[in-house]
Every structure is written in structure tokens, then in C-alpha cells.
Design a protein around this motif. Structure first.
Motif, mmCIF file in Angstrom:
data_model
loop_
_atom_site.group_PDB
_atom_site.id
_atom_site.type_symbol
_atom_site.label_atom_id
_atom_site.label_comp_id
_atom_site.label_asym_id
_atom_site.label_seq_id
_atom_site.Cartn_x
_atom_site.Cartn_y
_atom_site.Cartn_z
ATOM 1 N N ARG A 212 3.827 -59.706 24.389
ATOM 2 C CA ARG A 212 2.662 -59.739 23.505
ATOM 3 C C ARG A 212 2.689 -61.045 22.729
ATOM 4 N NH1 ARG A 212 1.371 -59.035 18.376
ATOM 5 N NH2 ARG A 212 -0.661 -58.200 17.846
ATOM 6 N N VAL A 213 1.558 -61.722 22.696
ATOM 7 C CA VAL A 213 1.435 -62.983 21.972
ATOM 8 C C VAL A 213 0.352 -62.810 20.927
ATOM 9 C CG1 VAL A 213 0.936 -65.448 22.140
ATOM 10 C CG2 VAL A 213 2.124 -64.290 24.018
ATOM 11 N N GLY A 214 0.727 -62.933 19.661
ATOM 12 C CA GLY A 214 -0.264 -62.843 18.601
ATOM 13 C C GLY A 214 0.355 -62.415 17.289
ATOM 14 N N LEU B 202 3.661 -68.584 15.404
ATOM 15 C CA LEU B 202 3.053 -67.618 16.301
ATOM 16 C C LEU B 202 4.128 -66.622 16.721
ATOM 17 C CD1 LEU B 202 0.677 -66.715 18.131
ATOM 18 C CD2 LEU B 202 1.558 -68.328 19.835
ATOM 19 N N ILE B 203 3.826 -65.335 16.652
ATOM 20 C CA ILE B 203 4.793 -64.309 17.059
ATOM 21 C C ILE B 203 4.631 -64.034 18.547
ATOM 22 C CG2 ILE B 203 5.520 -61.915 16.773
ATOM 23 C CD1 ILE B 203 4.404 -62.102 13.882
ATOM 24 N N ILE B 204 5.756 -64.062 19.267
ATOM 25 C CA ILE B 204 5.750 -63.756 20.693
ATOM 26 C C ILE B 204 6.844 -62.734 20.964
ATOM 27 C CG2 ILE B 204 5.991 -64.617 23.044
ATOM 28 C CD1 ILE B 204 4.983 -67.312 22.097
ATOM 29 N N ALA C 125 5.330 -67.395 28.347
ATOM 30 C CA ALA C 125 4.280 -66.612 27.680
ATOM 31 C C ALA C 125 3.407 -67.513 26.808
ATOM 32 C CB ALA C 125 4.896 -65.497 26.849
ATOM 33 N N LEU C 126 4.026 -68.461 26.123
ATOM 34 C CA LEU C 126 3.276 -69.397 25.292
ATOM 35 C C LEU C 126 2.344 -70.237 26.154
ATOM 36 C CD1 LEU C 126 2.675 -70.730 22.565
ATOM 37 C CD2 LEU C 126 4.684 -72.189 22.929
ATOM 38 N N ARG D 285 -7.174 -71.936 20.670
ATOM 39 C CA ARG D 285 -6.563 -70.679 21.103
ATOM 40 C C ARG D 285 -5.346 -70.354 20.264
ATOM 41 N NH1 ARG D 285 -6.106 -72.341 26.888
ATOM 42 N NH2 ARG D 285 -8.028 -73.425 26.668
ATOM 43 N N LEU D 286 -4.537 -71.375 19.943
ATOM 44 C CA LEU D 286 -3.358 -71.167 19.110
ATOM 45 C C LEU D 286 -3.768 -70.613 17.749
ATOM 46 C CD1 LEU D 286 -0.345 -71.401 18.424
ATOM 47 C CD2 LEU D 286 -0.802 -73.770 17.752
ATOM 48 N N ALA D 287 -4.755 -71.218 17.139
ATOM 49 C CA ALA D 287 -5.216 -70.757 15.825
ATOM 50 C C ALA D 287 -5.721 -69.319 15.901
ATOM 51 C CB ALA D 287 -6.310 -71.682 15.297
#
Length: 100
Positions: A21-23, A34-36, A54-55, A91-93
């Protein structure tokens, strides 16, 4: 942070998760991160490699354009992304700031 070799992306790793999960946002030692979460264990660099991939997938860049800069043995890592920032910074933001 932007440098001559790419843009630094702070990440907080949650190894051993049930699924990738990325977010989300974590106020870490390298700034807003960013939490991954990844299923790989924190053993022999397996979680770090899973997080790198994943990143890259989450940002829509090639895995070869993402490399670890700091934190090989820490949950707080900094990756460098060498792909053109205008292609992925939005997308990162969204991932870091909108999915709290």
C-alpha cells in the motif's frame, strides 16, 4: 529536495504488511514522508527493494529511475528519483498529502 542527480523523496517503510500500500504522510526525520507498506520482511534488503519498486510503480516511473540514497537499515529512507519531476511530482503530492 531537488538536486543535480534527481529529486529526493523521503519514505517511511512499514515492512511485513499484509499487502503493498502506498499512501499517507509521516512527519519523519527527513521531512514529510510518503508511507509505503510492503509484504516483504525487513531482512537482507528485501523490504527496501520492495519499497523501491512500489514507489516507482506508484509514481509511474521506471524502477531504474528510483534509487536508495539514505537509510539502508532504517524505516526512514530517502530515495532519489531521476525521472523528470514534472511527470510524477503531482502524483507524489496526491499520495502523500491527500491519503492521510
Amino acid at each position: 529536495m531537488r538536486g543535480p542527480a534527481g529529486v529526493s523523496v523521503p519514505v517511511r517503510v512499514r515492512p511485513g504488511a499484509g499487502r503493498t500500500r502506498v499512501g499517507g504522510r509521516y512527519e519523519g526525520p527527513h521531512g514529510p514522508a510518503l508511507i509505503i507498506a510492503v509484504g516483504a520482511p525487513a531482512v537482507d534488503g528485501k523490504a527496501t527493494e520492495a519499497v523501491r519498486r512500489a514507489l516507482a510503480t506508484a509514481l509511474g516511473v521506471r524502477a531504474a529511475e528510483v534509487s536508495l540514497r539514505l537509510g539502508a537499515t532504517s524505516r526512514d529512507k530517502v530515495f532519489t528519483v531521476t525521472a523528470p519531476a514534472e511527470e510524477w511530482e503531482g502524483r507524489l503530492a496526491d499520495l502523500r498529502d491527500d491519503n492521510r
